[in-house]
Design a protein around this motif. Structure first.
Motif, PDB file in Angstrom:
ATOM      1  N   ARG A  15       0.831  -1.202   0.000  1.00 43.47           N
ATOM      2  CA  ARG A  15       0.000   0.000   0.000  1.00 43.47           C
ATOM      3  C   ARG A  15       0.869   1.256   0.000  1.00 43.47           C
ATOM      4  NH1 ARG A  15      -3.262  -2.570   3.962  1.00 43.47           N
ATOM      5  NH2 ARG A  15      -2.707  -1.012   5.511  1.00 43.47           N
ATOM      6  N   ALA A  16       1.994   1.203   0.698  1.00 38.25           N
ATOM      7  CA  ALA A  16       2.903   2.354   0.699  1.00 38.25           C
ATOM      8  C   ALA A  16       3.440   2.617  -0.702  1.00 38.25           C
ATOM      9  CB  ALA A  16       4.041   2.114   1.682  1.00 38.25           C
ATOM     10  N   VAL A  17       3.832   1.553  -1.394  1.00 41.16           N
ATOM     11  CA  VAL A  17       4.340   1.712  -2.765  1.00 41.16           C
ATOM     12  C   VAL A  17       3.256   2.292  -3.665  1.00 41.16           C
ATOM     13  CG1 VAL A  17       5.138   0.457  -4.812  1.00 41.16           C
ATOM     14  CG2 VAL A  17       6.098  -0.074  -2.560  1.00 41.16           C
ATOM     15  N   GLU A  18       2.038   1.788  -3.536  1.00 38.15           N
ATOM     16  CA  GLU A  18       0.934   2.320  -4.351  1.00 38.15           C
ATOM     17  C   GLU A  18       0.702   3.794  -4.073  1.00 38.15           C
ATOM     18  OE1 GLU A  18      -2.457  -0.048  -3.540  1.00 38.15           O
ATOM     19  OE2 GLU A  18      -1.623  -1.891  -4.402  1.00 38.15           O
ATOM     20  N   ALA A  19       0.740   4.175  -2.789  1.00 38.91           N
ATOM     21  CA  ALA A  19       0.498   5.569  -2.426  1.00 38.91           C
ATOM     22  C   ALA A  19       1.600   6.475  -2.977  1.00 38.91           C
ATOM     23  CB  ALA A  19       0.422   5.700  -0.905  1.00 38.91           C
ATOM     24  N   ILE A  20       2.829   6.010  -2.954  1.00 38.57           N
ATOM     25  CA  ILE A  20       3.943   6.811  -3.473  1.00 38.57           C
ATOM     26  C   ILE A  20       3.834   6.970  -4.987  1.00 38.57           C
ATOM     27  CG2 ILE A  20       6.460   6.814  -3.776  1.00 38.57           C
ATOM     28  CD1 ILE A  20       6.520   5.256  -1.028  1.00 38.57           C
ATOM     29  N   ARG A  21       3.524   5.864  -5.657  1.00 39.72           N
ATOM     30  CA  ARG A  21       3.376   5.927  -7.121  1.00 39.72           C
ATOM     31  C   ARG A  21       2.199   6.807  -7.529  1.00 39.72           C
ATOM     32  NH1 ARG A  21       4.607  -0.462  -8.491  1.00 39.72           N
ATOM     33  NH2 ARG A  21       6.754  -0.152  -9.259  1.00 39.72           N
ATOM     34  N   ALA A  22       1.162   6.833  -6.697  1.00 37.39           N
ATOM     35  CA  ALA A  22       0.004   7.670  -7.019  1.00 37.39           C
ATOM     36  C   ALA A  22       0.367   9.139  -7.118  1.00 37.39           C
ATOM     37  CB  ALA A  22      -1.089   7.469  -5.964  1.00 37.39           C
ATOM     38  N   HIS A  23       1.470   9.523  -6.474  1.00 34.31           N
ATOM     39  CA  HIS A  23       1.945  10.911  -6.549  1.00 34.31           C
ATOM     40  C   HIS A  23       3.068  11.072  -7.558  1.00 34.31           C
ATOM     41  CE1 HIS A  23      -0.396  12.550  -3.203  1.00 34.31           C
ATOM     42  NE2 HIS A  23      -0.219  11.386  -2.598  1.00 34.31           N
ATOM     43  N   GLY A  24       3.261  10.064  -8.404  1.00 33.66           N
ATOM     44  CA  GLY A  24       4.256  10.157  -9.463  1.00 33.66           C
ATOM     45  C   GLY A  24       5.690  10.049  -8.988  1.00 33.66           C
ATOM     46  N   GLN A  25       5.901   9.456  -7.815  1.00 33.95           N
ATOM     47  CA  GLN A  25       7.237   9.359  -7.239  1.00 33.95           C
ATOM     48  C   GLN A  25       7.852   7.982  -7.478  1.00 33.95           C
ATOM     49  OE1 GLN A  25       8.803  12.026  -5.397  1.00 33.95           O
ATOM     50  NE2 GLN A  25       7.126  13.116  -6.378  1.00 33.95           N
ATOM     51  N   LEU A  51       8.929  -6.438  -2.866  1.00 36.15           N
ATOM     52  CA  LEU A  51       7.920  -5.567  -3.476  1.00 36.15           C
ATOM     53  C   LEU A  51       8.243  -5.240  -4.929  1.00 36.15           C
ATOM     54  CD1 LEU A  51       7.378  -3.075  -0.505  1.00 36.15           C
ATOM     55  CD2 LEU A  51       6.125  -5.172  -1.018  1.00 36.15           C
ATOM     56  N   ALA A  52       9.352  -5.761  -5.439  1.00 36.65           N
ATOM     57  CA  ALA A  52       9.730  -5.485  -6.824  1.00 36.65           C
ATOM     58  C   ALA A  52       8.718  -6.122  -7.775  1.00 36.65           C
ATOM     59  CB  ALA A  52      11.135  -6.012  -7.107  1.00 36.65           C
ATOM     60  N   ASP A  53       8.331  -5.385  -8.809  1.00 39.34           N
ATOM     61  CA  ASP A  53       7.323  -5.880  -9.750  1.00 39.34           C
ATOM     62  C   ASP A  53       7.771  -5.715 -11.201  1.00 39.34           C
ATOM     63  OD1 ASP A  53       7.215  -3.134  -9.940  1.00 39.34           O
ATOM     64  OD2 ASP A  53       5.165  -2.949  -9.194  1.00 39.34           O
ATOM     65  N   GLY A  54       9.061  -5.495 -11.412  1.00 35.32           N
ATOM     66  CA  GLY A  54       9.573  -5.382 -12.767  1.00 35.32           C
ATOM     67  C   GLY A  54       9.539  -3.990 -13.351  1.00 35.32           C
ATOM     68  N   ARG A  55       8.913  -3.046 -12.659  1.00 31.81           N
ATOM     69  CA  ARG A  55       8.872  -1.674 -13.183  1.00 31.81           C
ATOM     70  C   ARG A  55      10.146  -0.941 -12.800  1.00 31.81           C
ATOM     71  NH1 ARG A  55       2.977   0.556 -11.511  1.00 31.81           N
ATOM     72  NH2 ARG A  55       4.041   2.520 -12.075  1.00 31.81           N
ATOM     73  N   ASP A  56      10.595  -0.058 -13.690  1.00 29.45           N
ATOM     74  CA  ASP A  56      11.886   0.599 -13.464  1.00 29.45           C
ATOM     75  C   ASP A  56      11.803   1.789 -12.518  1.00 29.45           C
ATOM     76  OD1 ASP A  56      10.634   2.508 -15.009  1.00 29.45           O
ATOM     77  OD2 ASP A  56      11.998   2.355 -16.722  1.00 29.45           O
ATOM     78  N   ASP A  57      10.615   2.065 -11.959  1.00 29.72           N
ATOM     79  CA  ASP A  57      10.494   3.163 -10.987  1.00 29.72           C
ATOM     80  C   ASP A  57      10.671   2.668  -9.555  1.00 29.72           C
ATOM     81  OD1 ASP A  57       8.111   1.748 -10.749  1.00 29.72           O
ATOM     82  OD2 ASP A  57       6.881   3.544 -10.453  1.00 29.72           O
ATOM     83  N   LEU A  58      10.991   1.375  -9.370  1.00 31.17           N
ATOM     84  CA  LEU A  58      11.181   0.811  -8.036  1.00 31.17           C
ATOM     85  C   LEU A  58      12.499   0.035  -8.006  1.00 31.17           C
ATOM     86  CD1 LEU A  58       8.579  -0.902  -5.759  1.00 31.17           C
ATOM     87  CD2 LEU A  58      10.812  -1.944  -6.097  1.00 31.17           C
ATOM     88  N   LEU A  90      -2.503   6.736   3.627  1.00 34.07           N
ATOM     89  CA  LEU A  90      -1.133   6.713   3.128  1.00 34.07           C
ATOM     90  C   LEU A  90      -0.940   7.732   2.013  1.00 34.07           C
ATOM     91  CD1 LEU A  90      -0.338   2.904   3.144  1.00 34.07           C
ATOM     92  CD2 LEU A  90       1.151   4.696   4.049  1.00 34.07           C
ATOM     93  N   ARG A  91      -1.901   7.821   1.127  1.00 34.77           N
ATOM     94  CA  ARG A  91      -1.781   8.815   0.045  1.00 34.77           C
ATOM     95  C   ARG A  91      -1.749  10.226   0.615  1.00 34.77           C
ATOM     96  NH1 ARG A  91      -5.444   6.914  -5.182  1.00 34.77           N
ATOM     97  NH2 ARG A  91      -4.493   4.847  -5.414  1.00 34.77           N
ATOM     98  N   GLY A  92      -2.589  10.468   1.632  1.00 35.90           N
ATOM     99  CA  GLY A  92      -2.581  11.791   2.247  1.00 35.90           C
ATOM    100  C   GLY A  92      -1.268  12.084   2.946  1.00 35.90           C
ATOM    101  N   ALA A  93      -0.701  11.069   3.616  1.00 36.47           N
ATOM    102  CA  ALA A  93       0.567  11.260   4.314  1.00 36.47           C
ATOM    103  C   ALA A  93       1.693  11.543   3.333  1.00 36.47           C
ATOM    104  CB  ALA A  93       0.879  10.031   5.146  1.00 36.47           C
ATOM    105  N   VAL A  94       1.716  10.811   2.219  1.00 40.85           N
ATOM    106  CA  VAL A  94       2.752  11.063   1.209  1.00 40.85           C
ATOM    107  C   VAL A  94       2.610  12.470   0.646  1.00 40.85           C
ATOM    108  CG1 VAL A  94       3.619  10.365  -1.051  1.00 40.85           C
ATOM    109  CG2 VAL A  94       3.016   8.624   0.638  1.00 40.85           C
ATOM    110  N   GLU A  95       1.374  12.897   0.407  1.00 40.35           N
ATOM    111  CA  GLU A  95       1.159  14.266  -0.073  1.00 40.35           C
ATOM    112  C   GLU A  95       1.688  15.280   0.938  1.00 40.35           C
ATOM    113  OE1 GLU A  95      -2.472  17.120  -1.735  1.00 40.35           O
ATOM    114  OE2 GLU A  95      -2.930  15.194  -0.791  1.00 40.35           O
ATOM    115  N   THR A  96       1.469  15.011   2.229  1.00 42.04           N
ATOM    116  CA  THR A  96       1.943  15.918   3.278  1.00 42.04           C
ATOM    117  C   THR A  96       3.455  16.041   3.270  1.00 42.04           C
ATOM    118  OG1 THR A  96       0.038  15.502   4.710  1.00 42.04           O
ATOM    119  CG2 THR A  96       2.061  16.272   5.785  1.00 42.04           C
TER     120      THR A  96
END
Length: 408
Positions: A264-274, A287-294, A365-371
């Motif tokens: 969920r933390a990874v999803e929340a971070i990615r939701a903000h384009g990070q 948590l690696a899923d083959g994407r190059d942003d992680l 989590l999304r709100g915390a990452v935004e903060t």
């Protein structure tokens, strides 16, 4: 008259890396002053390797910590009670020989129940240290959560600390006093306060984790005990950092959070384009899923890494919290309901340097990452880092070299 010979010290703790590292820092500083030092720590391979670097003699004590932390389910109250009793027995079996030739016994953590009795029997100075103010009795805060012990329904801090003392006695008094009788020592009636002594030391930063002055307890606060870490970052990590914007770090150290929190933390971070940097830790987070942003990493130099990330998401251990704070980076703290984790989460939030989440939902989590990504939060985190001290281990070693009870 010739100068007295430097004292010899035995440093002892039982815990994870966050418990061991501060004592390593103190040991190195004491050695630099010409003192003899040895350490009692769990017999985990990584601790043996850590002490071998600076050449600090290691005396293993207790079972390996990974054995205690490695289960897929939390230990039951009965299992925890057995571990605690066995650890006291191990201290009385190991510490007397380990302390031979020493002048001062410095112990960290409430788990060191037998240490003061060993010091008393051998005529050694005794210094108790904790890494967070919340571990010491005060009407200004409640006791930290202690797994496996009954919880009080009270809300008043003084009543909660009285209940805490009863729980400690129920766990340890019979075992401790049995060993004390064998040494010809009188019984202890308040085990917790006996372990803490009336002059405990607090190895925590006075800006981030100050001691709220409390009558009856003369606390010596030195600042956190750390050493400069000069290790370079792995080349692959450096390449990932250089390939884009600073990532958000996610790591839970030796803690074992539920796997869905990491996802969920990874999803929340990615939701903000990070981008995301995941530390596997003792839980071996996958948590690696083959994407190059992680990018996933093992144990690395956090002192070098944290200034290069956008934020740090972690469990609230004292070491990670204070390293991130000194780096001036915002934090999302998802504390486990144990020890000082909730305390550090609250301290970060109170400083405006991040967010504290208890049982985080995806939305929270999304709100915390935004903060933490907001410019104002980063500015407060940077200002906090600039105010924190870095000489706690130096100060502690100097005070111990002058006298184990010298006031800061």
């Amino acid at each position: 008259m010739p100068e007295p010979a430097p004292a010899a010290y035995l440093l002892s703790t039982y815990g994870t890396r966050g418990d061991v590292e501060p004592l390593v820092a103190l040991a190195v500083r004491l050695r630099a002053l010409g003192a003899g030092v040895r350490m009692c720590v769990p017999p985990d391979e990584e601790f043996a390797h850590r002490l071998a670097g600076p050449g600090i003699p290691l005396v293993p004590l207790g079972p390996p910590m990974r054995e205690l932390m490695g289960g897929t389910a939390p230990l039951s109250a009965a299992e925890l009670s057995r571990y605690r009793t066995e650890l006291v027995d191990a201290q009385f079996a190991v510490l007397p020989e380990a302390a031979e030739g020493c002048d001062v016994l410095v112990v960290a953590g409430l788990a060191q129940v037998g240490a003061r009795s060993v010091a008393e029997a051998a005529g050694l100075h005794y210094v108790y240290v904790t890494y967070a103010a919340v571990n010491l009795p005060s009407p200004h805060h409640a006791p930290p959560p202690r797994p496996g012990w009954p919880e009080s329904a009270a809300t008043d801090n003084r009543t909660l600390w009285e209940s805490d003392a009863r729980n400690v006695n129920a766990q340890f008094a019979e075992t401790l006093n049995g060993h004390r009788a064998a040494l010809g020592l009188p019984p202890v009636h308040d085990v917790r306060d006996h372990v803490y002594s009336d002059r405990p030391w607090l190895a925590a930063d006075p800006v981030l984790g100050p001691w709220p002055r409390t009558p009856g307890l003369d606390v010596v606060q030195t600042g956190a005990w750390t050493l400069p870490d000069e290790r370079p970052l792995p080349a692959e990590l450096v390449a990932f950092l250089a390939a884009g914007a600073p990532p958000v770090y996610v790591g839970f150290g030796s803690a074992r959070p539920s796997p869905d929190i990491g996802h969920r933390a990874v999803e929340a971070i990615r939701a903000h384009g990070q981008r995301v940097l995941v530390s596997r830790g003792w839980a071996d987070l996958d948590l690696a899923d083959g994407r190059d942003d992680l990018f996933a990493i093992g144990e690395v130099n956090q002192q070098r890494l944290f200034p290069r990330v956008a934020a740090v998401v972690h469990h609230g251990g004292a070491g990670t919290t204070q390293t991130a704070a000194r780096a001036g980076v915002p934090q999302v703290v998802i504390p486990l309901p144990v020890s000082d984790n909730p305390y550090w989460a609250g301290r970060v939030a109170a400083a405006g340097a991040g967010a504290a989440l208890h049982g985080p939902t995806t939305e929270a989590l999304r709100g915390a990452v935004e903060t933490v990504l907001a410019p104002e939060t980063r500015a407060r985190a940077k200002a906090l880092g600039a105010r924190m001290r870095t000489d706690g281990a130096d100060l502690a070693a100097e005070q111990l070299a002058q006298s184990p009870y010298f006031s800061v």
